[in-house]
Design an enzyme around this catalytic site. Structure first.
Site, short mmCIF file in Angstrom:
data_model
loop_
_atom_site.label_atom_id
_atom_site.label_comp_id
_atom_site.label_asym_id
_atom_site.label_seq_id
_atom_site.Cartn_x
_atom_site.Cartn_y
_atom_site.Cartn_z
CG ASP A 170 -11.89 -6.53 -11.03
OD1 ASP A 170 -12.12 -5.63 -10.18
OD2 ASP A 170 -12.06 -7.76 -10.78
CB ILE A 188 -3.02 -7.37 -9.89
CG1 ILE A 188 -3.64 -7.68 -8.53
CG2 ILE A 188 -3.86 -6.41 -10.72
CD1 ILE A 188 -3.52 -6.54 -7.53
CG ASN A 246 -9.57 -0.28 -5.11
OD1 ASN A 246 -9.90 0.12 -3.99
ND2 ASN A 246 -10.34 -1.13 -5.80
CE1 TYR A 260 -8.52 -6.71 3.49
CE2 TYR A 260 -8.58 -5.70 5.68
CZ TYR A 260 -8.78 -5.61 4.31
OH TYR A 260 -9.19 -4.42 3.76
CE LYS A 281 -5.70 -3.53 2.09
NZ LYS A 281 -5.84 -3.47 0.60
N1 LIG Z 1 -14.83 -1.69 2.16
C1 LIG Z 1 -14.17 -1.26 3.23
O1 LIG Z 1 -14.75 -0.89 4.27
C2 LIG Z 1 -12.65 -1.22 3.21
C3 LIG Z 1 -11.99 -0.80 4.38
C4 LIG Z 1 -10.60 -0.73 4.36
C5 LIG Z 1 -9.89 -1.05 3.21
N2 LIG Z 1 -10.55 -1.46 2.11
C6 LIG Z 1 -9.74 -1.78 0.92
O2 LIG Z 1 -10.29 -1.13 -0.21
C7 LIG Z 1 -10.04 -1.90 -1.39
C8 LIG Z 1 -11.34 -2.16 -2.12
O3 LIG Z 1 -12.22 -2.84 -1.23
P1 LIG Z 1 -13.76 -3.15 -1.58
O4 LIG Z 1 -14.50 -3.14 -0.30
O5 LIG Z 1 -14.22 -2.29 -2.70
O6 LIG Z 1 -13.62 -4.68 -2.06
P2 LIG Z 1 -14.49 -5.50 -3.13
O7 LIG Z 1 -14.29 -6.93 -2.76
O8 LIG Z 1 -15.86 -4.96 -3.25
O9 LIG Z 1 -13.71 -5.21 -4.51
C9 LIG Z 1 -12.42 -5.69 -4.74
C10 LIG Z 1 -12.19 -5.75 -6.25
O10 LIG Z 1 -10.88 -6.31 -6.48
C11 LIG Z 1 -10.98 -7.28 -7.51
N3 LIG Z 1 -9.89 -8.26 -7.39
C12 LIG Z 1 -9.76 -9.22 -6.45
N4 LIG Z 1 -8.66 -9.96 -6.70
C13 LIG Z 1 -8.07 -9.44 -7.81
C14 LIG Z 1 -6.93 -9.77 -8.57
N5 LIG Z 1 -6.16 -10.83 -8.23
N6 LIG Z 1 -6.63 -9.05 -9.66
C15 LIG Z 1 -7.43 -8.00 -10.02
N7 LIG Z 1 -8.53 -7.63 -9.34
C16 LIG Z 1 -8.85 -8.35 -8.25
C17 LIG Z 1 -12.35 -7.91 -7.29
O11 LIG Z 1 -12.80 -8.63 -8.42
C18 LIG Z 1 -13.19 -6.67 -6.97
O12 LIG Z 1 -13.65 -6.05 -8.15
C19 LIG Z 1 -9.33 -3.17 -0.92
O13 LIG Z 1 -7.95 -3.00 -1.08
C20 LIG Z 1 -9.70 -3.26 0.55
O14 LIG Z 1 -8.73 -3.98 1.28
C21 LIG Z 1 -11.91 -1.57 2.08
#
Ligand SMILES: NC(=O)c1ccc[n+]([C@@H]2O[C@H](COP(=O)([O-])OP(=O)(O)OC[C@H]3O[C@@H](n4cnc5c(N)ncnc54)[C@H](O)[C@@H]3O)[C@@H](O)[C@H]2O)c1
Length: 245
Positions: free
Chosen positions: A40, A68, A94, A148, A152
């Site tokens: 992360d 990443i 993720n 976004y 995605k």
């Molecule tokens: N929460 C939802 O309802 C939802 C819905 C559809 C898809 N998603 C997808 O699920 C995944 C997780 O979402 P979330 O809601 O937990 O998001 P979040 O923002 O709570 O967590 C994302 C994590 O990714 C890390 N991150 C960001 N940029 C980074 C980088 N360059 N290198 C390494 N780490 C990095 C952040 O520090 C954080 O810990 C994402 O891919 C998101 O697109 C989430």
């Protein structure tokens, strides 16, 4: 005896697992006796609750601060994991962001590719498994954020590309499309957790929204022997909203 998933210290790298869905995945995999490695971009201090939660239920996770979207950093850190444990068995892509076009592409698409390619040689030795996290909004046009949704969609397309190209090396690649998962972003939008839940109670087919752990459980299935015959699949983890909502 019932069914059991025990990864027996297999190594799983989970990106973006300091918080949110990734953090729940880390707990779920630790509980299934996987050696969790968190990549992360935030400082380890921010992930201390996640690390403690994993330690409570399974092996102590390794935390590596890695962006990443930085290909060299990805290569160096993946090699460090392989050197430390001798194997890398699973990768969960993720980490995802909702920022401007270039940043979103750099993390959501290129980051997923850099991680997968860096892990590939190790995954190929062990019948590895890769999970890509996209979003159901790719297919519904929801969220209102073009960068976004488009990037995605890129993660989804990339997941299909990886599934096809890694299959002959014995690596399975499957994709999860979550929607309406409790998150900080949701709480910020509606003011409180209860307000979020109330909003979705009447909208969602099952009368409830999803929790981060629900996505962790789908990833667990996709990395376990229970899904040995699946690759190139997309699983909507959205409480039925896309299909019957
Ligand atoms: N929460 C939802 O309802 C939802 C819905 C559809 C898809 N998603 C997808 O699920 C995944 C997780 O979402 P979330 O809601 O937990 O998001 P979040 O923002 O709570 O967590 C994302 C994590 O990714 C890390 N991150 C960001 N940029 C980074 C980088 N360059 N290198 C390494 N780490 C990095 C952040 O520090 C954080 O810990 C994402 O891919 C998101 O697109 C989430």
């Amino acid at each position: 005896m019932g069914y059991e998933i025990d990864f027996n210290k297999e190594v799983v790298i989970i990106t973006g697992a300091a918080m949110g869905i990734g953090a729940a995945m880390a707990r779920v995999f630790a509980k299934a006796n996987a050696q969790v490695v968190i990549f992360d971009v935030v400082d380890e201090e921010t992930a201390k609750e996640t690390i403690a939660a994993c330690k409570e239920v399974g092996p102590e996770p390794l935390y590596l601060k890695v962006d990443i979207s930085d290909e060299e950093a990805v290569k160096t850190n993946v090699k460090a994991v392989a050197d430390k444990y001798g194997h890398i068995d699973m990768l969960i892509n993720n980490a995802g962001i909702n920022k401007d076009w270039d940043l979103s592409f750099a993390v959501n698409v290129k980051g997923t590719y850099y991680m997968s390619e860096a892990c590939r040689e190790y995954l190929a030795k062990v019948g590895g498994r890769v999970v890509v996290v996209t979003s159901a909004s790719v297919f519904s046009g929801g969220t209102g954020f073009p960068a976004y949704n488009s990037t995605k969609a890129g993660s989804y397309a990339l997941g299909m590309f990886l599934a096809k190209n890694y299959a002959k090396e014995g690596i399975r690649v499957n994709t999860i499309a979550p929607a309406v998962i409790m998150s900080k972003m949701m709480v910020d939008r509606f003011g409180s957790e209860e307000a979020v839940r109330e909003h979705y109670r009447s909208i969602m087919p099952l009368g409830k929204m999803g929790e981060a752990e629900d996505i962790g459980n789908v990833a667990l299935f996709l990395c376990s022997h229970m899904s040995d015959y699946l690759t190139g699949q997309l699983i909507y983890a959205d409480g039925g909203r896309s299909a019957i909502g």
